[in-house]
Scaffold this active site. Structure first.
Site, PDB file in Angstrom:
ATOM      1  CG  ASP A 162      32.780  -7.043   4.008  1.00 40.66           C
ATOM      2  OD1 ASP A 162      33.189  -8.192   3.795  1.00 40.66           O
ATOM      3  OD2 ASP A 162      32.777  -6.139   3.155  1.00 40.66           O
ATOM      4  CG  HIS A 307      27.987  -5.940   6.385  1.00 44.59           C
ATOM      5  ND1 HIS A 307      27.269  -5.870   5.212  1.00 44.59           N
ATOM      6  CD2 HIS A 307      29.075  -5.132   6.220  1.00 44.59           C
ATOM      7  CE1 HIS A 307      27.877  -5.054   4.374  1.00 44.59           C
ATOM      8  NE2 HIS A 307      28.971  -4.598   4.945  1.00 44.59           N
TER       9      HIS A 307
END
Length: 354
Positions: A162, A307
């Site tokens: 992300d 991430h």
């Protein structure tokens, strides 16, 4: 103390710095989204040069900066809607307004921590939104348009990243994925897609898939339906400009959902992609802890949240090889998130037929 307000715009960030009397401590500046590391260094340098502590203020609709800023040792505060004037449908209130709010009423703002991230102190609002949207989410799931994992009887797993693309960490992640021959899914934010289209092309050229993660990583309970719709649409447009693709998956920042956002998705937006394994890499607890968290909770069908952008992701990169090796040792096959969705939707349809 000096007060730095950071406002997000359609192409980056405006910064205003005020002193205790409300005077400009520096001329207002604008930074493209690709220059966030440079912006972080600039703020740190200004703080050291002044000899005064900085209070850095972002809006609750700007969740892309706090990770880097807190990692750099800066004191970061979040301004929530009830302490600010009305903002436009796309963009935040002006930077000087944020700075002045900190100057005149710092206690009304929420200090952010690495552990809590941009959602620090808003857990009640987060859970209330999910509770109120539970029926709508169930309907989306039954329709095959919401999933958090795939079937448990198939030895498939999805690795997702992300908040990118990031000019440094995304390339490092791509290099590791290539080394192991693993496919992943990248849920990107529009500000970064718009600023770094070449990095998005690197992702697709390497055979990975994409997902929509809003424009500015806002806390969804603070958005109107129109504001949420613009976050999705503008990000889709940025993907179309960069790679000619409009992703059909959407992941909400922090996993927050509300009845309003779910209604927009039900009306024809992308499918809702959640997760069942959170690596907690955003809390920067160390690469060994990140690896252990993933391997302790992953199982067939899992969708793993990691991430590649939106903060200091060095620990995520350091943990990634051990994560991949541990999952490969279990004879799990890495697939794009969309394949888990298709399998989950087929399983749901089969269950409904009985």
């Amino acid at each position: 103390m000096l007060y730095a307000g950071i406002a997000w715009t359609s192409d980056g960030y405006d910064v205003a710095v005020l002193d205790a009397a409300g005077n400009r401590a520096h001329a207002p500046t604008h930074w493209g989204a690709e220059r966030v590391p440079e912006l972080t260094r600039w703020l740190g340098e200004r703080e050291r040069e002044s000899g005064l502590p900085y209070a850095v203020v972002v809006e609750s609709t700007n969740g892309l900066l706090d990770g880097l800023l807190t990692a750099a040792g800066l004191s970061v505060h979040r301004a929530d809607p009830w302490v600010l004037p009305e903002r436009p449908d796309f963009g935040s209130v002006p930077a000087h307004v944020l700075a002045d709010r900190a100057r005149t009423a710092l206690a009304s703002l929420s200090p952010l921590t690495a552990e809590g991230g941009g959602q620090t102190g808003r857990d009640d609002d987060y859970h209330d939104g999910i509770r109120r949207g539970a029926a709508a989410e169930s309907a989306l799931t039954r329709a095959g348009r919401c999933f958090r994992h795939g079937p448990r009887d198939r030895r498939e797993i999805a690795l997702t990243f992300d908040d990118g693309p990031d000019p440094v960490h995304t390339r490092e992640v791509l290099g590791i994925l290539e080394r192991y021959g693993v496919r992943a899914t990248f849920f990107c934010v529009g500000l970064h897609v718009n600023a770094l289209p070449d990095e998005v092309r690197r992702i697709t050229d390497a055979g990975h898939s994409l997902g929509n993660h809003t424009w500015s990583h806002p806390f969804l309970p603070d958005l109107t339906a129109a504001q949420f719709r613009l976050q999705i649409e503008r990000t889709s447009e940025a993907f179309e400009r960069a790679v000619g693709i409009t992703p059909d998956l959407f992941r909400p920042p922090y996993g927050a959902r509300t009845p309003e956002s779910l209604a927009e998705l039900a009306a024809g937006g992308p499918a809702l992609a959640l997760w069942d394994v959170d690596s907690w890499d955003w809390a920067r607890q160390g690469p060994e802890k990140i690896t252990r968290t993933v391997l302790d909770h992953a199982q067939p069908g899992s969708m793993i949240l990691m991430h590649d952008g939106g903060g200091d992701r060095r620990q995520s990169v350091q943990a990634l090889p051990a994560v991949i090796e541990g999952l490969l040792e279990r004879d799990l096959r890495f697939v794009p998130a969309g394949e888990l969705r298709s399998a989950a939707a087929l399983e749901a349809a089969t269950e409904r037929s009985y």
